[in-house]
Write a protein that holds these residues in place. Sequence first.
Motif, mmCIF file in Angstrom:
data_model
loop_
_atom_site.group_PDB
_atom_site.id
_atom_site.type_symbol
_atom_site.label_atom_id
_atom_site.label_comp_id
_atom_site.label_asym_id
_atom_site.label_seq_id
_atom_site.Cartn_x
_atom_site.Cartn_y
_atom_site.Cartn_z
ATOM 1 N N PHE A 1 0.853 -1.193 0.000
ATOM 2 C CA PHE A 1 0.000 0.000 0.000
ATOM 3 C C PHE A 1 0.890 1.246 0.000
ATOM 4 C CE2 PHE A 1 -2.355 -3.411 2.108
ATOM 5 C CZ PHE A 1 -3.504 -3.437 1.333
ATOM 6 N N ASP A 2 0.696 2.104 -0.995
ATOM 7 C CA ASP A 2 1.582 3.258 -1.187
ATOM 8 C C ASP A 2 0.930 4.592 -0.818
ATOM 9 O OD1 ASP A 2 3.272 1.356 -2.221
ATOM 10 O OD2 ASP A 2 3.636 2.419 -4.106
ATOM 11 N N ASP A 3 1.793 5.561 -0.608
ATOM 12 C CA ASP A 3 1.469 6.995 -0.492
ATOM 13 C C ASP A 3 0.893 7.407 0.863
ATOM 14 O OD1 ASP A 3 2.158 6.793 -3.138
ATOM 15 O OD2 ASP A 3 0.234 7.453 -3.932
ATOM 16 N N GLY A 4 0.660 6.480 1.763
ATOM 17 C CA GLY A 4 0.062 6.813 3.051
ATOM 18 C C GLY A 4 1.123 7.144 4.079
ATOM 19 N N ASN B 1 10.261 3.138 2.685
ATOM 20 C CA ASN B 1 10.418 4.558 2.332
ATOM 21 C C ASN B 1 9.872 4.783 0.914
ATOM 22 O OD1 ASN B 1 11.547 7.051 1.498
ATOM 23 N ND2 ASN B 1 13.436 6.720 2.668
ATOM 24 N N HIS B 2 9.000 5.784 0.767
ATOM 25 C CA HIS B 2 8.427 6.104 -0.549
ATOM 26 C C HIS B 2 8.731 7.566 -0.901
ATOM 27 C CE1 HIS B 2 5.967 5.351 -4.004
ATOM 28 N NE2 HIS B 2 4.914 6.041 -3.615
ATOM 29 N N SER B 3 9.877 8.062 -0.415
ATOM 30 C CA SER B 3 10.369 9.432 -0.629
ATOM 31 C C SER B 3 9.677 10.436 0.298
ATOM 32 C CB SER B 3 10.253 9.890 -2.097
ATOM 33 O OG SER B 3 8.944 10.361 -2.390
ATOM 34 N N THR C 1 8.386 13.713 -0.497
ATOM 35 C CA THR C 1 7.213 14.450 -1.000
ATOM 36 C C THR C 1 6.556 13.775 -2.209
ATOM 37 O OG1 THR C 1 8.445 15.776 -2.602
ATOM 38 C CG2 THR C 1 8.380 16.606 -0.342
ATOM 39 N N HIS C 2 6.978 12.547 -2.524
ATOM 40 C CA HIS C 2 6.474 11.857 -3.704
ATOM 41 C C HIS C 2 6.906 12.572 -4.978
ATOM 42 C CE1 HIS C 2 3.633 9.342 -6.087
ATOM 43 N NE2 HIS C 2 3.852 8.507 -5.099
ATOM 44 N N ALA C 3 8.067 13.223 -4.927
ATOM 45 C CA ALA C 3 8.594 13.900 -6.107
ATOM 46 C C ALA C 3 9.026 12.883 -7.149
ATOM 47 C CB ALA C 3 9.797 14.748 -5.699
ATOM 48 N N LEU D 1 -1.020 -1.381 -4.518
ATOM 49 C CA LEU D 1 -2.284 -0.739 -4.164
ATOM 50 C C LEU D 1 -1.959 0.578 -3.439
ATOM 51 C CD1 LEU D 1 -4.040 -3.978 -2.837
ATOM 52 C CD2 LEU D 1 -4.688 -2.731 -4.921
ATOM 53 N N HIS D 2 -2.974 1.372 -3.166
ATOM 54 C CA HIS D 2 -2.743 2.686 -2.546
ATOM 55 C C HIS D 2 -3.713 2.935 -1.389
ATOM 56 C CE1 HIS D 2 -0.936 3.002 -6.536
ATOM 57 N NE2 HIS D 2 -0.146 3.922 -6.018
ATOM 58 N N ASP D 3 -3.180 3.384 -0.272
ATOM 59 C CA ASP D 3 -4.031 3.790 0.854
ATOM 60 C C ASP D 3 -3.882 5.277 1.172
ATOM 61 O OD1 ASP D 3 -1.404 3.406 1.897
ATOM 62 O OD2 ASP D 3 -2.227 3.388 3.920
HETATM 63 ZN ZN LIG Z 1 3.321 6.518 -4.851
#
Ligand SMILES: [Zn+2]
Length: 221
Positions: A29-32, A79-81, A83-85, A179-181
């Motif tokens: 699950f990404d971006d959360g 770790n997904h960075s 700021t999501h840059a 997937l994304h949460d």
């Molecule tokens: Zn992402």
Amino acid sequence: MDWHRFLHTAPQAYLGRGATDRRALALTFDDGPGQATPALLDLLCELEVTASFFCTGQAARAHPELIARIQREGHEIGNHSLTHADARGFAAQDWLAREVLPAAVALREAGLARSPELFRPAYGEIDEAQFQALAGEGYAVVGWSVDPRDWLEPQAPGYVSCVVESVLARIHPGAIVLLHDGDDEQGRARDGIVEIVRRLVPALRGQGYEFVTAGRFLRAD
Ligand SMILES: [Zn+2]
């Protein structure tokens, strides 16, 4: 860059799928963490599923209590960075200093017990020098092998069924499912993820799959 040689000398540097000899898969699950994360965690707990969360430093700062909860409930955090840059156009060391290392600090400040060992690039974009810079920091890059594009058109009729069917059509032993949460770029909750997982897990269990973290795949080889 000689990718073949690099991956041979650093076999733990990239994970795109797990071993295919066992019916195991990893939900990621990404971006959360985001607004949908508490309900997703409730559901994963109810279903007794362990998963991997690739969090941004920014979201970790906004929801430190959820970083603590994800960890406490036995899930894995990568770790997904910061700021999501999009990493394209950044020189490797600049990108490391601006997006990768500060995200690890933010995750640690939010309560992550150890520095993250897994990294997933925003949009999956990364160049060779960045890849090597990550390996130099001890990170394994985690890709995916099943992408149902759950971020696309969540308001469309039949969205949940469409995502579930897309995963079921592509699933394979050793799959890493993307997937994304986290909230979307307009700050809206990705609420649909809860219903997607509620339908997906029993269907996959029915096919004999067990759920592992992505890091488990890395350590198994
Ligand atoms: Zn992402």
